[in-house]
Design a protein around this motif. Structure first.
Motif, PDB file in Angstrom:
ATOM      1  N   TYR A 146       9.011  -4.207 -55.000  1.00  0.00           N
ATOM      2  CA  TYR A 146      10.289  -4.829 -54.675  1.00  0.00           C
ATOM      3  C   TYR A 146      10.158  -6.316 -54.944  1.00  0.00           C
ATOM      4  O   TYR A 146       9.215  -6.950 -54.488  1.00  0.00           O
ATOM      5  CB  TYR A 146      10.676  -4.591 -53.211  1.00  0.00           C
ATOM      6  CG  TYR A 146      10.974  -3.140 -52.913  1.00  0.00           C
ATOM      7  CD1 TYR A 146      12.166  -2.559 -53.336  1.00  0.00           C
ATOM      8  CD2 TYR A 146      10.057  -2.346 -52.240  1.00  0.00           C
ATOM      9  CE1 TYR A 146      12.434  -1.220 -53.081  1.00  0.00           C
ATOM     10  CE2 TYR A 146      10.320  -1.011 -51.981  1.00  0.00           C
ATOM     11  CZ  TYR A 146      11.508  -0.455 -52.403  1.00  0.00           C
ATOM     12  OH  TYR A 146      11.773   0.858 -52.161  1.00  0.00           O
ATOM     13  N   SER A 174      17.232  -9.583 -53.276  1.00  0.00           N
ATOM     14  CA  SER A 174      16.281  -8.490 -53.469  1.00  0.00           C
ATOM     15  C   SER A 174      16.755  -7.559 -54.583  1.00  0.00           C
ATOM     16  O   SER A 174      17.955  -7.367 -54.771  1.00  0.00           O
ATOM     17  CB  SER A 174      16.162  -7.693 -52.162  1.00  0.00           C
ATOM     18  OG  SER A 174      15.423  -6.513 -52.361  1.00  0.00           O
ATOM     19  N   ASN A 203      16.110  -4.481 -54.318  1.00  0.00           N
ATOM     20  CA  ASN A 203      16.313  -3.238 -53.571  1.00  0.00           C
ATOM     21  C   ASN A 203      17.784  -3.159 -53.183  1.00  0.00           C
ATOM     22  O   ASN A 203      18.273  -3.991 -52.414  1.00  0.00           O
ATOM     23  CB  ASN A 203      15.412  -3.230 -52.332  1.00  0.00           C
ATOM     24  CG  ASN A 203      15.545  -1.966 -51.506  1.00  0.00           C
ATOM     25  OD1 ASN A 203      16.427  -1.149 -51.726  1.00  0.00           O
ATOM     26  ND2 ASN A 203      14.666  -1.815 -50.542  1.00  0.00           N
TER      27      ASN A 203
END
Length: 134
Positions: free
Chosen positions: A94, A110, A112
């Motif tokens: 990540y 991020s 993610n």
């Protein structure tokens, strides 16, 4: 009674698959960005005490999932967190682009999708900066 037990097990399994779930943060790679916008050398963090402090700080981020954010300047740090979910599977990576703001907070983006765009308050931003760079 059997239905309740099955439902409980199902909910526990689903909760375990959320976010980083039953994962182990193995290592962190950090790249500082120079004033010219170039990435400097990579710092590898493998000390588990330091990794745990960084992981605790990331828990404090106020995430806004599914938010697309654009920043006016290049990030200050690029951090890659390597998680292992199963010893028979490869690590999952990540990436976090981190900006330290003039008001001493931090902005984080991020890769993610369950996290997306996040903010960190002054106290936790300082902890994150200290643990990623020292």
């Amino acid at each position: 009674m059997k239905k309740i037990i099955n439902l409980t097990i199902l909910l526990m399994l689903l909760a375990g698959c959320d976010g980083h779930g039953n994962s182990q943060l193995e290592r962190i790679e950090v790249q500082k960005v120079s004033e010219e916008g170039n990435y400097e050398e990579t710092i590898m963090i493998t000390d588990m005490e330091r990794i745990d402090l960084i992981k605790e700080t990331f828990i404090e981020v106020n995430w806004e999932p599914n938010t697309k954010a654009e920043m006016a300047r290049k990030e200050d740090l690029l951090a890659a967190l390597f998680y292992s979910f199963d010893k028979n599977m490869p690590e999952r990576l990540y990436e976090y682009r981190i900006w330290f703001n003039s008001n001493e907070t931090a902005t984080i983006i991020s890769n993610n999708e369950k996290e997306g765009y996040g903010k960190l308050d002054k106290e936790n931003a300082e902890k994150l900066k200290e643990n990623l760079l020292n």
